[in-house]
Design a protein around this motif. Sequence first.
Motif, PDB file in Angstrom:
ATOM      1  N   PHE A 748     -89.867 -20.145  36.835  1.00  0.00           N
ATOM      2  CA  PHE A 748     -88.826 -20.875  36.134  1.00  0.00           C
ATOM      3  C   PHE A 748     -89.452 -21.581  34.937  1.00  0.00           C
ATOM      4  O   PHE A 748     -90.656 -21.862  34.925  1.00  0.00           O
ATOM      5  CB  PHE A 748     -88.170 -21.904  37.063  1.00  0.00           C
ATOM      6  N   ASP A 749     -88.633 -21.908  33.947  1.00  0.00           N
ATOM      7  CA  ASP A 749     -89.164 -22.648  32.799  1.00  0.00           C
ATOM      8  C   ASP A 749     -89.614 -24.043  33.209  1.00  0.00           C
ATOM      9  O   ASP A 749     -90.635 -24.538  32.744  1.00  0.00           O
ATOM     10  CB  ASP A 749     -88.086 -22.737  31.713  1.00  0.00           C
ATOM     11  N   SER A 750     -88.829 -24.685  34.054  1.00  0.00           N
ATOM     12  CA  SER A 750     -89.168 -26.026  34.526  1.00  0.00           C
ATOM     13  C   SER A 750     -88.917 -26.107  36.025  1.00  0.00           C
ATOM     14  O   SER A 750     -88.023 -25.439  36.550  1.00  0.00           O
ATOM     15  CB  SER A 750     -88.317 -27.079  33.802  1.00  0.00           C
ATOM     16  N   VAL A 751     -89.717 -26.908  36.697  1.00  0.00           N
ATOM     17  CA  VAL A 751     -89.584 -27.091  38.147  1.00  0.00           C
ATOM     18  C   VAL A 751     -89.686 -28.574  38.464  1.00  0.00           C
ATOM     19  O   VAL A 751     -90.542 -29.288  37.910  1.00  0.00           O
ATOM     20  CB  VAL A 751     -90.677 -26.311  38.911  1.00  0.00           C
ATOM     21  N   ILE A 752     -88.791 -29.036  39.335  1.00  0.00           N
ATOM     22  CA  ILE A 752     -88.895 -30.380  39.907  1.00  0.00           C
ATOM     23  C   ILE A 752     -89.195 -30.215  41.391  1.00  0.00           C
ATOM     24  O   ILE A 752     -88.399 -29.624  42.129  1.00  0.00           O
ATOM     25  CB  ILE A 752     -87.594 -31.181  39.724  1.00  0.00           C
ATOM     26  N   VAL A 753     -90.337 -30.684  41.826  1.00  0.00           N
ATOM     27  CA  VAL A 753     -90.715 -30.651  43.233  1.00  0.00           C
ATOM     28  C   VAL A 753     -90.352 -32.003  43.836  1.00  0.00           C
ATOM     29  O   VAL A 753     -90.853 -33.046  43.394  1.00  0.00           O
ATOM     30  CB  VAL A 753     -92.211 -30.363  43.412  1.00  0.00           C
ATOM     31  N   VAL A 754     -89.484 -31.988  44.845  1.00  0.00           N
ATOM     32  CA  VAL A 754     -88.999 -33.214  45.466  1.00  0.00           C
ATOM     33  C   VAL A 754     -89.719 -33.451  46.791  1.00  0.00           C
ATOM     34  O   VAL A 754     -89.851 -32.530  47.604  1.00  0.00           O
ATOM     35  CB  VAL A 754     -87.475 -33.147  45.683  1.00  0.00           C
ATOM     36  N   GLU A 755     -90.152 -34.660  47.000  1.00  0.00           N
ATOM     37  CA  GLU A 755     -90.839 -35.100  48.216  1.00  0.00           C
ATOM     38  C   GLU A 755     -91.987 -34.154  48.607  1.00  0.00           C
ATOM     39  O   GLU A 755     -91.954 -33.462  49.626  1.00  0.00           O
ATOM     40  CB  GLU A 755     -89.857 -35.245  49.385  1.00  0.00           C
ATOM     41  N   PRO A 756     -93.027 -34.127  47.795  1.00  0.00           N
ATOM     42  CA  PRO A 756     -94.151 -33.225  48.102  1.00  0.00           C
ATOM     43  C   PRO A 756     -94.813 -33.508  49.438  1.00  0.00           C
ATOM     44  O   PRO A 756     -95.374 -32.607  50.054  1.00  0.00           O
ATOM     45  CB  PRO A 756     -95.114 -33.461  46.929  1.00  0.00           C
ATOM     46  N   SER A 757     -94.762 -34.754  49.910  1.00  0.00           N
ATOM     47  CA  SER A 757     -95.395 -35.054  51.199  1.00  0.00           C
ATOM     48  C   SER A 757     -94.673 -34.358  52.341  1.00  0.00           C
ATOM     49  O   SER A 757     -95.305 -33.911  53.306  1.00  0.00           O
ATOM     50  CB  SER A 757     -95.417 -36.565  51.441  1.00  0.00           C
ATOM     51  N   LEU A 758     -93.330 -34.231  52.245  1.00  0.00           N
ATOM     52  CA  LEU A 758     -92.585 -33.511  53.280  1.00  0.00           C
ATOM     53  C   LEU A 758     -92.820 -32.013  53.173  1.00  0.00           C
ATOM     54  O   LEU A 758     -92.879 -31.309  54.184  1.00  0.00           O
ATOM     55  CB  LEU A 758     -91.097 -33.822  53.179  1.00  0.00           C
ATOM     56  N   VAL A 803    -102.378 -37.297  49.339  1.00  0.00           N
ATOM     57  CA  VAL A 803    -103.608 -37.754  48.675  1.00  0.00           C
ATOM     58  C   VAL A 803    -104.082 -36.732  47.653  1.00  0.00           C
ATOM     59  O   VAL A 803    -104.755 -37.081  46.676  1.00  0.00           O
ATOM     60  CB  VAL A 803    -104.709 -38.032  49.710  1.00  0.00           C
ATOM     61  N   GLU A 804    -103.712 -35.456  47.855  1.00  0.00           N
ATOM     62  CA  GLU A 804    -104.157 -34.408  46.935  1.00  0.00           C
ATOM     63  C   GLU A 804    -103.529 -34.544  45.559  1.00  0.00           C
ATOM     64  O   GLU A 804    -104.009 -33.927  44.594  1.00  0.00           O
ATOM     65  CB  GLU A 804    -103.816 -33.024  47.511  1.00  0.00           C
ATOM     66  N   LEU A 805    -102.452 -35.330  45.431  1.00  0.00           N
ATOM     67  CA  LEU A 805    -101.785 -35.492  44.135  1.00  0.00           C
ATOM     68  C   LEU A 805    -102.062 -36.851  43.506  1.00  0.00           C
ATOM     69  O   LEU A 805    -101.471 -37.177  42.472  1.00  0.00           O
ATOM     70  CB  LEU A 805    -100.273 -35.293  44.295  1.00  0.00           C
ATOM     71  N   HIS A 806    -102.923 -37.637  44.100  1.00  0.00           N
ATOM     72  CA  HIS A 806    -103.228 -38.952  43.509  1.00  0.00           C
ATOM     73  C   HIS A 806    -104.165 -38.777  42.329  1.00  0.00           C
ATOM     74  O   HIS A 806    -105.030 -37.909  42.316  1.00  0.00           O
ATOM     75  CB  HIS A 806    -103.882 -39.861  44.559  1.00  0.00           C
TER      76      HIS A 806
END
Length: 806
Positions: A748-758, A803-806
């Motif tokens: 996709f051109d743009s992506v919104i990832v919601v609640e990555p921890s879940l 923690v991987e996205l901090h």
Amino acid sequence: MPEHPDLQDEQDYLDRAYEGLEFMRGEARQMLDGVLDLGRGGTFQSRTERDIVVRTSLARLEQLDIGDQALYFGRIDRLPEPAAGGDGGHGRDGNGNGNGGPRAARPLLGESFHIGRLAVSGPDHEPLVVDWRAPVAEPFYRATGLDPQGLARRRHLAVRGRSVLGLEDEYFVDPSGRPAAPVPGTGGAAAGDGAAGERLLSEGLVLGGPGALLSALGQARTGRMGDIVGTIQREQDEIIRSPLAGLLVVQGGPGTGKTAVALHRAAYLLYTHRFPLERQGVLVVGPNPLFLRYIEQVLPSLGETGVSLSTVSGLVPEVRVRGVDDPAVATLKGDVRMVEVLARAVRTRQRPLRHDAEIPFGAGVLRLRARTTEDIVGLARRRPGAHNARRRFVEAQVVRALADEYRARLARTGATPADEPPTSEEQADLAQRLRRTPEVIEALDRMWPRLSAHEFLHDLLGARPLLAVAGKNILSPAEIQRLYRPRSASLDAVAWTAGDSALVDEARTLLGPRRATRPARARVPRSDEAAMAEAGFWPQGLAPTPAPAHSGAGGGGGEEEIRTFGHIVVDEVQDLSPMQLRMVARRSLSGSMTVVGDIAQATGPWAPSGWGEVTRHLSPQRPPRLVELTVSYRTPSEVVAVAAQVLAVAAPQIAPPRPVRQSGHRPRIVAAGRAELGAALAGLAREEVGAVAPGRLAVLGPTVLLPELTRALAEAGLDPIDPRDPEGDGLAAGLVVLPADEANGLEFDSVIVVEPSLVAAAGDGAGGEGPPVATTRGLRTLYVALTRPTRRLAVLHAEPLPVELH
């Protein structure tokens, strides 16, 4: 691309090529009209010959219909022969440095060829365009400064419809004939800035046609995968043109083009090995119906419409997948131990009678003795062949034993002379009468029943005693209990799962067809997209396909042998279980397969740690060839940098692919309160839709939150679409909402990832107590979700970030 002094010459040549294409179409139409004018009469041979000409002409017309695709996209100019003094072939001489410079700066050029989607020739059969798959076109994709492969120049052409919009030249020699130094922007160090800061980061990489590549990568997504025939890079071309024989495994990270490479390889093999593969067939297996709809136009755009597309479950038409197994059950059903469990379960259905059976026949009663049936079943078990095929042997032996007893009884009573053997007609009549006796049929069904694979599996999973016998010393008691499910009232009511389809396919191999088989036949594809999507099968053209043996689960109809193919392409192969891999392998006619995937993106219940765990089920006898795509063309460097943090934990043994493009947009991480998550998503989505229009935005999140997210977007007037609905716009919609674990292979051109921890917890923790805990499978799913955008990425969260996205 800047205006080039050769632009008008190229436009004139394109006009000439289209005239040649129209001439070829006219020849095909003339051939078709000529046989149609002959009418329907004539001999059988003449009618057969006419039908062949009609099919050939229609196929040719279909191949020559390229729609709005560019007829050609490139040109190569070879080095002149030593004795030659100028241009040869059908190319034109001219000077210029590829940036509109003076003509005197151009080296001498030799024979030239225009490279396109299909071969085109004029009325005098002069070649105007060569097919991209032809050997002469190979240097267009392979030539580099260190290895020019006999080229003086490579030209990429920007063609839209019947107009040449621009061109880009790469010279491999200077005007004096010496190797040319790399020129920035023409295949060497780095390309300049594009729109919104987009540019290539190609230091140390050799890219063919960097300007054309950047232009293609920067185009807005359409919801359909496009072909890459004009921008194939060297490492991709080497895979596409690999030999047909054996198993080829392609490891490729996000954005490396592995799916496109696999599809272009299928087109190349059909061109190079047309005679065997057109007859044997080519099968492409994808992870889900949404993915098949996404790629379905790639091969037709390359002139190949006779390829079958299917999901793995779609290869088993007896069952319609409607249910989803618990991950633990799915893992168990995919375990290769189930092969032995099913084999033992079949053996338990091959049993002698416990007691003698009385068979009323004629004026008396015959006795089928239990000891006799024990001998018969023992002999049948030792015979080769599938279970149902051996039923005829059991039947023949039972009938023979009863016929012998009947004749002996007649001899004892004096009804027939003891020393006068019966005629063959009398024997056949007696055997036929015995076979039709209800008590004989009942005895045979107890001893050696005819079984259909889906009925057999339904019986097995619905009976604890059968499971206990079949799984003894193979599965643990807990695993046996895990497989059990209550029987359904009818086969049509069974909520079959993807794991069931693999077991049914294995059982079908053990059982064989319930009745005598008939050859697999070609079928006309169903036009109802909803029905095709539901079945997981997506055929193209009129190629032979795995036609359903039943109209539905438990439906009527005859059975057919498993359809085999000359070459099989499997995408996202890392997510297939061992049992599903066996399904694919048994459909390969000669072991010729191309399987592509990424160990780091293994998100299914079965997540292999290496390719050996995959290939041993696909090619146990022959060593596979393993190649790797290392360059990410689609995924910009800003996104790769964020995703690489997750990859380092999810699959530390896998290095991220090297990006060649910078989008100019840093990923955004947006925090929101749990109560404000929906409103924050709506605001963020509105921004992204406007930023990438007319491109596509995808919202990816854990399944448990999708209804809430969809409702929030709808209330904000953003019209979110579930692309899995075959009645909707699919991936062509401007805004789609998908579970993160179903985004494999999409872009996709743009992506919104919601609640990555879940997402990282594979859905655990949503609405529960305590913080979600990341799992390897969940982190790989998050890695997939983060690497779907081609331009922009945003992460929205209320839960603490992994923690991987901090």
